[in-house]
Design a protein around this motif. Structure first.
Motif, mmCIF file in Angstrom:
data_model
loop_
_atom_site.group_PDB
_atom_site.id
_atom_site.type_symbol
_atom_site.label_atom_id
_atom_site.label_comp_id
_atom_site.label_asym_id
_atom_site.label_seq_id
_atom_site.Cartn_x
_atom_site.Cartn_y
_atom_site.Cartn_z
ATOM 1 N N GLU A 278 -11.456 -7.359 6.037
ATOM 2 C CA GLU A 278 -11.013 -5.977 6.190
ATOM 3 C C GLU A 278 -11.886 -5.296 7.235
ATOM 4 N N VAL A 279 -11.250 -4.726 8.244
ATOM 5 C CA VAL A 279 -11.966 -3.988 9.287
ATOM 6 C C VAL A 279 -11.978 -2.512 8.924
ATOM 7 N N THR A 280 -10.808 -1.987 8.598
ATOM 8 C CA THR A 280 -10.670 -0.611 8.130
ATOM 9 C C THR A 280 -9.671 -0.621 6.986
ATOM 10 N N GLY A 281 -10.108 -0.162 5.832
ATOM 11 C CA GLY A 281 -9.231 -0.117 4.675
ATOM 12 C C GLY A 281 -8.177 0.963 4.823
ATOM 13 N N PRO A 282 -7.187 0.960 3.934
ATOM 14 C CA PRO A 282 -6.103 1.935 4.023
ATOM 15 C C PRO A 282 -6.604 3.381 4.027
ATOM 16 N N ILE B 171 4.204 -10.827 3.384
ATOM 17 C CA ILE B 171 4.605 -9.504 2.892
ATOM 18 C C ILE B 171 6.031 -9.535 2.357
ATOM 19 N N ARG B 172 6.943 -10.131 3.103
ATOM 20 C CA ARG B 172 8.352 -10.172 2.682
ATOM 21 C C ARG B 172 8.548 -10.971 1.396
ATOM 22 N N ALA B 173 7.778 -12.033 1.222
ATOM 23 C CA ALA B 173 7.895 -12.824 -0.005
ATOM 24 C C ALA B 173 7.437 -12.022 -1.221
ATOM 25 N N VAL C 229 -0.317 -4.211 -0.014
ATOM 26 C CA VAL C 229 -0.265 -5.085 1.166
ATOM 27 C C VAL C 229 -1.624 -5.741 1.386
ATOM 28 N N ARG C 230 -2.708 -4.980 1.222
ATOM 29 C CA ARG C 230 -4.050 -5.574 1.359
ATOM 30 C C ARG C 230 -4.194 -6.744 0.389
ATOM 31 N N ALA C 231 -3.847 -6.537 -0.876
ATOM 32 C CA ALA C 231 -3.966 -7.596 -1.885
ATOM 33 C C ALA C 231 -3.070 -8.792 -1.546
#
Length: 136
Positions: free
Chosen positions: A103-107, A16-18, A79-81
């Protein structure tokens, strides 16, 4: 000798940080979390090793905060991508690498909370990580 499984939280934050260097990303909520938007909080909430020698499967809670609801949604979808791509690219550190995404639960947005100036989107992902195998 049994390998130590990698820290999935650390690998998640690395990815995520990258990809989002201008967004604050943390495992724990900072004291000023309601003022620190945009903000991503990602931490392990469950899961278990598929095989304690070769693979860990962590259940990760990812919460994205932003003053604008649409931007909070966009951040969560980004973030998902990022995590899908990080698992495909096998993002790694000295302990191991990400190896699988489910994915368990999407945004989704739980609705207005106690802080009307902050929107939040939540997602749950199952991330698989493998240790770096060394010969000893």
């Amino acid at each position: 000798m049994t390998a130590i499984l990698p820290d999935v939280e650390s690998l998640t934050l690395k990815a995520i940080r990258a990809a989002l260097p201008d967004v604050r990303a943390a495992v724990d909520y900072p004291a000023d979390w309601d003022m620190a938007s945009p903000l991503i909080v990602a931490h392990r909430v469950g899961g278990a090793a598929l095989d304690y020698r070769f693979a860990d499967r962590a259940l990760m809670d990812v919460q994205c905060y932003h003053p604008d609801r649409r931007e909070a949604s966009r951040l969560a979808r980004r973030v998902r991508a990022i995590l899908v791509d990080a698992c495909a690219a096998k993002v790694a550190d000295a302990e191991g690498s990400l190896a699988g995404f489910t994915e368990v639960t999407g945004p989704w947005c739980p609705g207005p909370g106690d802080y009307p100036d902050v929107s939040r989107f939540i997602a749950t992902y199952q991330l698989t990580a493998r240790p770096t195998l060394t010969k000893e």
